[in-house]
Design a protein around this motif. Sequence first.
Motif, PDB file in Angstrom:
ATOM      1  N   MET A  30       0.849  -1.192   0.000  1.00 35.56           N
ATOM      2  CA  MET A  30       0.000   0.000   0.000  1.00 35.56           C
ATOM      3  C   MET A  30       0.891   1.250   0.000  1.00 35.56           C
ATOM      4  O   MET A  30       1.885   1.315   0.720  1.00 35.56           O
ATOM      5  N   ALA A  31       0.509   2.235  -0.809  1.00 38.88           N
ATOM      6  CA  ALA A  31       1.282   3.465  -0.891  1.00 38.88           C
ATOM      7  C   ALA A  31       1.220   4.220   0.432  1.00 38.88           C
ATOM      8  O   ALA A  31       0.198   4.217   1.126  1.00 38.88           O
ATOM      9  N   ARG A  32       2.320   4.845   0.794  1.00 38.01           N
ATOM     10  CA  ARG A  32       2.365   5.634   2.015  1.00 38.01           C
ATOM     11  C   ARG A  32       1.624   6.950   1.813  1.00 38.01           C
ATOM     12  O   ARG A  32       1.636   7.525   0.726  1.00 38.01           O
ATOM     13  N   ASN A  33       0.978   7.402   2.875  1.00 31.93           N
ATOM     14  CA  ASN A  33       0.252   8.674   2.862  1.00 31.93           C
ATOM     15  C   ASN A  33       1.205   9.749   3.384  1.00 31.93           C
ATOM     16  O   ASN A  33       1.481   9.813   4.584  1.00 31.93           O
ATOM     17  N   ILE A  34       1.711  10.554   2.471  1.00 31.70           N
ATOM     18  CA  ILE A  34       2.602  11.651   2.835  1.00 31.70           C
ATOM     19  C   ILE A  34       1.867  12.961   2.618  1.00 31.70           C
ATOM     20  O   ILE A  34       1.442  13.273   1.502  1.00 31.70           O
ATOM     21  N   GLN A  35       1.707  13.725   3.678  1.00 31.08           N
ATOM     22  CA  GLN A  35       1.066  15.038   3.616  1.00 31.08           C
ATOM     23  C   GLN A  35       2.136  16.113   3.735  1.00 31.08           C
ATOM     24  O   GLN A  35       2.983  16.062   4.630  1.00 31.08           O
ATOM     25  N   LEU A  36       2.109  17.082   2.842  1.00 23.90           N
ATOM     26  CA  LEU A  36       3.041  18.202   2.857  1.00 23.90           C
ATOM     27  C   LEU A  36       2.316  19.423   3.410  1.00 23.90           C
ATOM     28  O   LEU A  36       1.308  19.862   2.845  1.00 23.90           O
ATOM     29  N   LEU A  37       2.813  19.957   4.509  1.00 30.45           N
ATOM     30  CA  LEU A  37       2.253  21.149   5.137  1.00 30.45           C
ATOM     31  C   LEU A  37       3.212  22.307   4.886  1.00 30.45           C
ATOM     32  O   LEU A  37       4.331  22.323   5.410  1.00 30.45           O
ATOM     33  N   ILE A  38       2.780  23.269   4.066  1.00 25.05           N
ATOM     34  CA  ILE A  38       3.601  24.432   3.712  1.00 25.05           C
ATOM     35  C   ILE A  38       3.039  25.643   4.451  1.00 25.05           C
ATOM     36  O   ILE A  38       1.904  26.058   4.209  1.00 25.05           O
ATOM     37  N   ILE A  39       3.839  26.215   5.332  1.00 25.45           N
ATOM     38  CA  ILE A  39       3.369  27.284   6.203  1.00 25.45           C
ATOM     39  C   ILE A  39       3.818  28.648   5.664  1.00 25.45           C
ATOM     40  O   ILE A  39       5.017  28.917   5.521  1.00 25.45           O
ATOM     41  N   ASP A  40       2.852  29.459   5.286  1.00 26.09           N
ATOM     42  CA  ASP A  40       3.048  30.873   4.939  1.00 26.09           C
ATOM     43  C   ASP A  40       4.160  31.113   3.906  1.00 26.09           C
ATOM     44  O   ASP A  40       5.076  31.927   4.140  1.00 26.09           O
ATOM     45  N   PRO A  41       4.081  30.486   2.731  1.00 25.43           N
ATOM     46  CA  PRO A  41       5.110  30.689   1.702  1.00 25.43           C
ATOM     47  C   PRO A  41       4.808  31.927   0.854  1.00 25.43           C
ATOM     48  O   PRO A  41       4.687  31.852  -0.376  1.00 25.43           O
ATOM     49  N   GLN A  42       4.710  33.079   1.505  1.00 27.22           N
ATOM     50  CA  GLN A  42       4.143  34.268   0.866  1.00 27.22           C
ATOM     51  C   GLN A  42       5.193  35.315   0.527  1.00 27.22           C
ATOM     52  O   GLN A  42       6.259  35.388   1.153  1.00 27.22           O
ATOM     53  N   ASN A  43       4.877  36.143  -0.461  1.00 29.17           N
ATOM     54  CA  ASN A  43       5.840  37.123  -0.959  1.00 29.17           C
ATOM     55  C   ASN A  43       6.374  38.046   0.125  1.00 29.17           C
ATOM     56  O   ASN A  43       7.556  38.407   0.109  1.00 29.17           O
ATOM     57  N   ASP A  44       5.534  38.453   1.062  1.00 33.07           N
ATOM     58  CA  ASP A  44       5.987  39.410   2.067  1.00 33.07           C
ATOM     59  C   ASP A  44       7.054  38.841   2.995  1.00 33.07           C
ATOM     60  O   ASP A  44       7.712  39.604   3.714  1.00 33.07           O
ATOM     61  N   PHE A  45       7.246  37.529   2.991  1.00 33.54           N
ATOM     62  CA  PHE A  45       8.301  36.917   3.810  1.00 33.54           C
ATOM     63  C   PHE A  45       9.558  36.601   3.009  1.00 33.54           C
ATOM     64  O   PHE A  45      10.552  36.137   3.574  1.00 33.54           O
ATOM     65  N   MET A  46       9.523  36.841   1.703  1.00 30.67           N
ATOM     66  CA  MET A  46      10.677  36.531   0.872  1.00 30.67           C
ATOM     67  C   MET A  46      11.730  37.632   0.991  1.00 30.67           C
ATOM     68  O   MET A  46      11.394  38.805   1.185  1.00 30.67           O
ATOM     69  N   ASP A  47      12.986  37.265   0.860  1.00 31.20           N
ATOM     70  CA  ASP A  47      14.058  38.269   0.895  1.00 31.20           C
ATOM     71  C   ASP A  47      14.276  38.812  -0.509  1.00 31.20           C
ATOM     72  O   ASP A  47      15.286  38.557  -1.160  1.00 31.20           O
ATOM     73  N   ILE A  48      13.262  39.577  -0.935  1.00 28.42           N
ATOM     74  CA  ILE A  48      13.251  40.177  -2.272  1.00 28.42           C
ATOM     75  C   ILE A  48      12.738  41.606  -2.154  1.00 28.42           C
ATOM     76  O   ILE A  48      12.075  41.957  -1.176  1.00 28.42           O
ATOM     77  N   PRO A  49      13.024  42.456  -3.154  1.00 29.00           N
ATOM     78  CA  PRO A  49      12.529  43.832  -3.107  1.00 29.00           C
ATOM     79  C   PRO A  49      11.007  43.876  -2.993  1.00 29.00           C
ATOM     80  O   PRO A  49      10.299  43.110  -3.643  1.00 29.00           O
ATOM     81  N   GLY A  50      10.525  44.770  -2.167  1.00 29.19           N
ATOM     82  CA  GLY A  50       9.087  44.953  -1.999  1.00 29.19           C
ATOM     83  C   GLY A  50       8.475  44.153  -0.881  1.00 29.19           C
ATOM     84  O   GLY A  50       7.320  44.413  -0.507  1.00 29.19           O
ATOM     85  N   ALA A  51       9.196  43.187  -0.330  1.00 31.68           N
ATOM     86  CA  ALA A  51       8.651  42.381   0.754  1.00 31.68           C
ATOM     87  C   ALA A  51       8.573  43.201   2.032  1.00 31.68           C
ATOM     88  O   ALA A  51       9.489  43.950   2.363  1.00 31.68           O
ATOM     89  N   ALA A  52       7.476  43.048   2.766  1.00 33.93           N
ATOM     90  CA  ALA A  52       7.255  43.852   3.962  1.00 33.93           C
ATOM     91  C   ALA A  52       7.994  43.316   5.184  1.00 33.93           C
ATOM     92  O   ALA A  52       8.376  44.080   6.070  1.00 33.93           O
ATOM     93  N   LEU A  53       8.187  41.998   5.239  1.00 36.48           N
ATOM     94  CA  LEU A  53       8.817  41.390   6.405  1.00 36.48           C
ATOM     95  C   LEU A  53       9.756  40.277   5.932  1.00 36.48           C
ATOM     96  O   LEU A  53       9.525  39.095   6.161  1.00 36.48           O
ATOM     97  N   PRO A  54      10.829  40.656   5.226  1.00 29.48           N
ATOM     98  CA  PRO A  54      11.688  39.643   4.609  1.00 29.48           C
ATOM     99  C   PRO A  54      12.428  38.791   5.633  1.00 29.48           C
ATOM    100  O   PRO A  54      12.916  39.291   6.646  1.00 29.48           O
ATOM    101  N   VAL A  55      12.486  37.508   5.339  1.00 27.57           N
ATOM    102  CA  VAL A  55      13.227  36.538   6.145  1.00 27.57           C
ATOM    103  C   VAL A  55      14.447  36.125   5.333  1.00 27.57           C
ATOM    104  O   VAL A  55      14.303  35.594   4.218  1.00 27.57           O
ATOM    105  N   GLN A  56      15.631  36.381   5.855  1.00 25.33           N
ATOM    106  CA  GLN A  56      16.852  36.066   5.120  1.00 25.33           C
ATOM    107  C   GLN A  56      16.913  34.580   4.799  1.00 25.33           C
ATOM    108  O   GLN A  56      16.797  33.744   5.687  1.00 25.33           O
TER     109      GLN A  56
END
Length: 267
Positions: A1-27
């Motif tokens: 039987m195939a394994r049940n793998i669940q991927l939980l992605i938490i807040d992968p949003q532009n404002d957290f990216m270390d890019i121009p225009g982001a409000a709260l960049p995370v290095q």
Amino acid sequence: MARNIQLLIIDPQNDFMDIPGAALPVQGASADMGRLASLVDRARTSISGITVTLDSHHSVGIERPAMWKKADGSAVPPFTQISAADVRAGTYLPREAGALPRVLAYLDALEAGGRYTLMVWPVHCEIGTWGHNVQDAVRAAYNRWEAATLRPVRKVFKGMNAWTENYSALQAEVPDPQDPDTQLNMGLVRALDTADEIWIAGEASSHCVRATTEHLAANLPSGRIGKLVLVSDCMSPVGGFEAQAEAFLADLRTRGARIATSTELAG
């Protein structure tokens, strides 16, 4: 039987990216999301389900600058921590005088929980803005997964109640008894608990990843913390909170969770 793998992605949003225009960049966040997108593509046939949480705010709220003033009436800058003692001393006050009792009750409850002190954050992930959107590489990767599996990605919104903080996607820091959306989301916990493994990634490891994972670990009906897999190269801490992120990962490892890189999960 195939394994049940669940991927939980938490807040992968532009404002957290270390890019121009982001409000709260995370290095390091942009590189994290690049690795996460590659993981989704490499493990496409193995992943049974994907859940994406979305930090979702108004421009005003208890953790936003607009709420607060100093004793002299001047603005409170972002990254200011405010305690109940500060408010009782008049160092910081809510701009709406009538909100004082509610604010003090909130701060007392927050501090009794022992997890966080109120932080005034820059306005970020405001609903309807570019910053609220999912980072492009991650969205494209999970769209490919959706096309291949014909299963929709589950989206979970958090943070819309202006009177409480919502680092965790599962429960507000101080649940509002009048707002069911701030209570523990046992429906989502149970859905994730059906998995053989729950892979967890996103931003930031010091705050929203940490809070969500801690609530998940504390409430899994199975009690099987060993099914949690923290994807260590697909998350980074907020600057200045590196020690908190390291302590979180160490604690989860001690309790039986697995820490793995994206290449270890799907080389």
